[in-house]
Design a protein around this motif. Structure first.
Motif, short mmCIF file in Angstrom:
data_model
loop_
_atom_site.label_atom_id
_atom_site.label_comp_id
_atom_site.label_asym_id
_atom_site.label_seq_id
_atom_site.Cartn_x
_atom_site.Cartn_y
_atom_site.Cartn_z
N ASP A 27 -7.52 4.42 11.26
CA ASP A 27 -6.65 5.12 10.31
C ASP A 27 -6.26 4.21 9.15
O ASP A 27 -6.08 4.68 8.02
CB ASP A 27 -5.38 5.60 11.03
CG ASP A 27 -5.67 6.62 12.12
OD1 ASP A 27 -6.47 7.54 11.86
OD2 ASP A 27 -5.12 6.47 13.21
N LEU A 28 -6.10 2.93 9.43
CA LEU A 28 -5.75 1.96 8.39
C LEU A 28 -6.67 0.76 8.54
O LEU A 28 -6.73 0.13 9.60
CB LEU A 28 -4.29 1.52 8.54
CG LEU A 28 -3.77 0.54 7.48
CD1 LEU A 28 -3.68 1.23 6.12
CD2 LEU A 28 -2.39 -0.01 7.87
N LEU A 290 -1.45 -12.06 -2.48
CA LEU A 290 -0.86 -10.73 -2.42
C LEU A 290 -1.52 -9.84 -1.38
O LEU A 290 -2.70 -9.99 -1.07
CB LEU A 290 -0.99 -10.01 -3.77
CG LEU A 290 -0.46 -10.69 -5.03
CD1 LEU A 290 -0.76 -9.81 -6.24
CD2 LEU A 290 1.03 -10.96 -4.92
N PHE A 291 -0.75 -8.87 -0.89
CA PHE A 291 -1.27 -7.68 -0.23
C PHE A 291 -1.48 -6.63 -1.33
O PHE A 291 -0.53 -6.29 -2.05
CB PHE A 291 -0.27 -7.11 0.78
CG PHE A 291 -0.16 -7.87 2.07
CD1 PHE A 291 -0.83 -7.45 3.20
CD2 PHE A 291 0.64 -9.01 2.15
CE1 PHE A 291 -0.71 -8.13 4.41
CE2 PHE A 291 0.77 -9.70 3.35
CZ PHE A 291 0.08 -9.27 4.47
N TYR A 292 -2.70 -6.14 -1.47
CA TYR A 292 -3.00 -5.08 -2.43
C TYR A 292 -3.24 -3.76 -1.69
O TYR A 292 -3.75 -3.75 -0.56
CB TYR A 292 -4.28 -5.39 -3.19
CG TYR A 292 -4.23 -6.53 -4.19
CD1 TYR A 292 -3.76 -6.31 -5.49
CD2 TYR A 292 -4.69 -7.80 -3.86
CE1 TYR A 292 -3.75 -7.34 -6.42
CE2 TYR A 292 -4.69 -8.83 -4.79
CZ TYR A 292 -4.21 -8.60 -6.06
OH TYR A 292 -4.21 -9.62 -6.99
N VAL A 293 -2.95 -2.65 -2.36
CA VAL A 293 -3.34 -1.33 -1.87
C VAL A 293 -4.51 -0.85 -2.71
O VAL A 293 -4.43 -0.81 -3.95
CB VAL A 293 -2.17 -0.33 -1.95
CG1 VAL A 293 -2.65 1.09 -1.61
CG2 VAL A 293 -1.06 -0.74 -1.00
N SER A 294 -5.60 -0.47 -2.05
CA SER A 294 -6.79 -0.02 -2.76
C SER A 294 -6.55 1.32 -3.42
O SER A 294 -5.91 2.21 -2.85
CB SER A 294 -7.97 0.08 -1.79
OG SER A 294 -9.08 0.70 -2.41
N ALA A 297 -7.98 4.04 -1.25
CA ALA A 297 -7.54 4.04 0.14
C ALA A 297 -7.69 5.41 0.76
O ALA A 297 -7.33 6.43 0.15
CB ALA A 297 -6.09 3.57 0.23
N GLN A 298 -8.24 5.46 1.98
CA GLN A 298 -8.38 6.72 2.69
C GLN A 298 -7.06 7.17 3.32
O GLN A 298 -6.89 8.35 3.62
CB GLN A 298 -9.45 6.58 3.78
CG GLN A 298 -10.82 6.21 3.25
CD GLN A 298 -11.37 7.26 2.29
OE1 GLN A 298 -11.80 8.34 2.71
NE2 GLN A 298 -11.34 6.97 1.00
N SER A 299 -6.15 6.24 3.49
CA SER A 299 -4.81 6.54 4.02
C SER A 299 -3.78 5.93 3.09
O SER A 299 -3.10 4.96 3.44
CB SER A 299 -4.65 5.98 5.43
OG SER A 299 -5.66 6.46 6.30
N ALA A 303 -1.04 3.04 3.87
CA ALA A 303 -1.24 1.74 3.24
C ALA A 303 0.03 1.28 2.53
O ALA A 303 0.44 0.11 2.64
CB ALA A 303 -2.41 1.80 2.26
N GLN A 304 0.66 2.20 1.81
CA GLN A 304 1.90 1.86 1.11
C GLN A 304 3.00 1.51 2.10
O GLN A 304 3.77 0.56 1.89
CB GLN A 304 2.34 3.03 0.23
CG GLN A 304 1.46 3.28 -0.98
CD GLN A 304 1.70 2.28 -2.10
OE1 GLN A 304 2.67 1.52 -2.09
NE2 GLN A 304 0.81 2.27 -3.09
N GLU A 305 3.05 2.24 3.20
CA GLU A 305 4.06 1.96 4.22
C GLU A 305 3.82 0.59 4.84
O GLU A 305 4.78 -0.16 5.09
CB GLU A 305 4.01 3.04 5.30
CG GLU A 305 5.10 2.92 6.33
CD GLU A 305 5.02 4.00 7.39
OE1 GLU A 305 5.83 3.93 8.35
OE2 GLU A 305 4.16 4.90 7.28
N PHE A 306 2.57 0.24 5.06
CA PHE A 306 2.27 -1.06 5.66
C PHE A 306 2.70 -2.21 4.75
O PHE A 306 3.36 -3.15 5.21
CB PHE A 306 0.77 -1.17 5.95
CG PHE A 306 0.37 -2.50 6.50
CD1 PHE A 306 0.54 -2.79 7.85
CD2 PHE A 306 -0.15 -3.50 5.68
CE1 PHE A 306 0.20 -4.03 8.36
CE2 PHE A 306 -0.50 -4.73 6.18
CZ PHE A 306 -0.32 -5.00 7.53
#
Length: 399
Positions: A27-28, A290-294, A297-299, A303-306
């Protein structure tokens, strides 16, 4: 083009690891460098269990190249980790999504780290580590940290005369230069690469490379080259090994070199870059991881919550700091690791006044010409001519 620019991430080796994609897809999906992936995996899996979703952390030796190889959105990550120097190009190419942190979460992060995660006034990643150059010394040969370059040079010359070393200072230059090593001199008297706006953002259309303040620092770099303090045959491949083999008592490097130094058995300590004559205060460049969000992203919500709720956790950033040896971006995590290991505080203090590497796309035009200017200056060419030529070439190549 997301190919690595010359000078980006120099001295920061990654262990080669194969890219293994989970099937069926979790899922992630998170992509991280090997040293970080192992440390992150247990906490990411905990995040998944509490939410009833599957999470996979994949060990990717070259995240940037792997992103280029993605042929379909479902084969790419939802979240990936990497330096903030990718930010401007990735935003321009719509590779990443903005992230949202509360004001309280932002206040808990080191201001310089948060600045590195911003582009065009927006937040594009969650910072977890800060890397910068500092002075590392062999404490058998240099028990006290030099406060000035004059002190460093005097002790280095004494050690050389006694036959204990054959180099005064080990600093990466090489035939094509090293922007990270040269930049502190450029900034020491108020110069730099790009001018800054009143709110502290870089203004890529306004170069200050050939300004009087930049030239003052370049002249000092030239003097160190003429005096043999900095030598052009030292580069990012041999500076640390030469220190480990006791060729010099002083080394300019970052925390990523510590495992090699420790393996050599040389007793060492870390301190800020010493002051230059006439009030010059070297300012290192900062890399912020950094942590990036693609953007694909399929989720995306997961991803934003993570990145919002997991990447900003104290225990997560402590684990990543212990895996990388880099000071964490989260203030509470920094206090934890610094209380147990003084090296984190030493690296952080050395970069306290540092400048985040400009993450603007225009930096792609800077690395090569500016690095070559530094190499030429150390090799004996005129500093003003070298900086002017670099500024001219960069201006013509700016996007």
């Amino acid at each position: 083009d997301l190919a690595a620019a010359p000078g980006v991430g120099v001295d920061r080796p990654r262990s080669p690891q194969p890219l293994v994609t989970a099937a069926p897809r979790a899922d992630l999906v998170i992509w991280a460098p090997p040293d970080v992936a192992a440390a992150l995996r247990p906490r990411a899996e905990d995040f998944g269990r509490t939410r009833g979703v599957s999470v996979t952390v994949e060990s990717v030796s070259d995240v940037r190249s792997a992103l280029q190889d993605v042929t379909a959105p479902e084969s790419g990550p939802d979240v990936f980790l990497g330096p903030h120097t990718w930010l401007g190009e990735m935003e321009q190419q719509r590779v990443i999504s903005r992230v949202t942190l509360s004001r309280n979460q932002q206040r808990r992060l080191a201001p310089k780290a948060l600045a590195g995660a911003r582009y065009d006034g927006q937040l594009w990643g969650v910072p977890y580590a800060i890397a910068n150059l500092a002075l590392v010394r062999n404490t058998d040969l240099a028990p006290q940290a030099p406060q000035t370059y004059e002190q460093l040079i005097a002790n280095g010359r004494r050690l050389k005369a006694e036959g204990k070393v054959n180099r005064i200072l080990l600093q990466s230059t090489g035939s094509t230069g090293d922007v990270y090593s040269g930049y502190p001199y450029l900034r020491a008297y108020g110069g730099g690469i790009f001018a800054k706006t009143p709110n502290g953002q870089y203004s890529p259309g306004r170069l200050v490379l050939d300004s009087p303040a930049s030239l003052e620092g370049a002249r000092r770099l030239a003097e160190l080259g003429r005096e043999g303090v900095i030598q052009p045959d030292v580069d990012n491949t041999n500076a640390v090994p030469l220190f480990g083999d006791r060729h010099g008592a002083y080394l300019v490097t970052g925390a990523w070199s510590v495992p090699v130094i420790q393996a050599s058995g040389v007793p060492y300590a870390i301190s800020p870059l010493p002051a230059l004559p006439r009030g010059g205060k070297p300012v290192p460049l900062l890399d912020v991881d950094l942590f990036y969000v693609s953007a694909t992203a399929q989720s995306p919500k997961l991803a934003q919550e993570f990145v919002r709720d997991c990447a900003t956790r104290r225990d997560v950033q402590v684990r990543l700091a212990r895996a990388t040896g880099l000071p964490p971006a989260l203030t509470a995590a920094y206090r934890d690791v610094a209380a147990r290991d003084h090296h984190y505080a030493a690296w952080f203090d050395a970069g306290r006044d540092g400048d985040p590497v400009p993450s603007v796309p225009a930096m792609q035009a800077v690395w090569g010409p500016l690095g070559q200017a530094f190499a030429d200056i150390v090799a004996g060419k005129d500093p003003q001519h070298s900086l002017t030529a670099a500024a001219r070439q960069i201006s013509s190549d700016l996007p």
